[in-house]
Design a protein around this motif. Sequence first.
Motif, short mmCIF file in Angstrom:
data_model
loop_
_atom_site.label_atom_id
_atom_site.label_comp_id
_atom_site.label_asym_id
_atom_site.label_seq_id
_atom_site.Cartn_x
_atom_site.Cartn_y
_atom_site.Cartn_z
N VAL A 24 0.85 -1.19 0.00
CA VAL A 24 0.00 0.00 0.00
C VAL A 24 0.88 1.24 0.00
O VAL A 24 1.69 1.43 0.91
N PHE A 25 0.72 2.07 -1.02
CA PHE A 25 1.50 3.30 -1.13
C PHE A 25 0.56 4.51 -1.02
O PHE A 25 -0.46 4.57 -1.71
N ASP A 26 0.91 5.43 -0.15
CA ASP A 26 0.13 6.65 0.04
C ASP A 26 1.08 7.83 -0.13
O ASP A 26 1.75 8.24 0.80
N ASN A 27 1.16 8.34 -1.38
CA ASN A 27 2.12 9.39 -1.72
C ASN A 27 3.55 8.96 -1.35
O ASN A 27 4.32 9.73 -0.79
N ALA A 28 3.86 7.72 -1.68
CA ALA A 28 5.19 7.18 -1.38
C ALA A 28 6.17 7.58 -2.49
O ALA A 28 5.83 7.51 -3.68
#
Length: 321
Positions: free
Chosen positions: A251-255
């Motif tokens: 899960v990427f959140d503004n990564a």
Amino acid sequence: MDRHNVSVQQQVNQWLELERQGLNKAQQQALNRWLGESRAHQTAYQESKQVEQLLSQFSGQEIAQLERPAKDSKLKSKTTQRYFAMAACFALFALSFFGYQTWFFQINEDTFHASYQSTRGELRNISLPDQSRLTLDAKTSLAIDFDGGRRSNKLLSGRVLFDVASDKSRPFVISAGSTKITVLGTRFSVDKKANSVRVVVDHGRVHVQNQNQQIALTKGQMAVVDSDGIVKTEFDPNLNLVDAFKQGRLVFDNAPLNEAFEEFKRHHAISYTLTAQSTEQLVISGTFLASELESFLNLLPHVLPVEVKEYNNHIVIVDSQ
């Protein structure tokens, strides 16, 4: 091997099979008692675990390739035999030199020392004597040192999901570089990256500190610790940031793009290059299956201004503008 050693090895094999199936509380306690009965039990168990780990490095295809030449000719058979002889010597050397790098030993109810590692693409579930449960993400290394006053853990690399059993008399402490995380009983994950540490809390209360700051996290909160300090934020519980990796999801959140590739490297034998400073500054959001690197690479040019080039197992990301 004498009759006694054969009997010990048979017991080790039975314990290893039970571990593969998943030990319950009573079985884990019985295994710890059995290990504490003699040094011979500990040695046989440790060596068997190391052999198991060495064998896990080979795929079925690699083993088949090693077996196939032996049927082709006498010359190839000799070459294969020589290869296996060399491999056997290396395995024996590795056992003698590295045999105690992955081990655990319990002296009494409170004192427990252990070292655990996971390989690329591997998840490891571990039950501790205090009834805490851990899940190691791929490419993770963790050392444990419990005594009567503290339950100490050292995260050397990678990510661990901690489900900590409550014990008010013994805090549960994780050191990850210069970051220290302290709890009494809760569920959270710690991800040690190259230049930062990320702590994500599912429930309970977690104290995070570095050399200059200290904060408290509760359910739905996370902290990123790096050279600039500690930044606390809240996250959407629906993202399941705490244990998504257990289901094989990333899960990427503004990564940052490089962090996304580092995540995939835990599961794939790849290297990568970001060719321009602009690509290093790009970020990505979304949920991806760790096993589907190709789908991730195919998607990138559609969501970011980049081109993807592949050379064997090396991926090059270039600016498309």
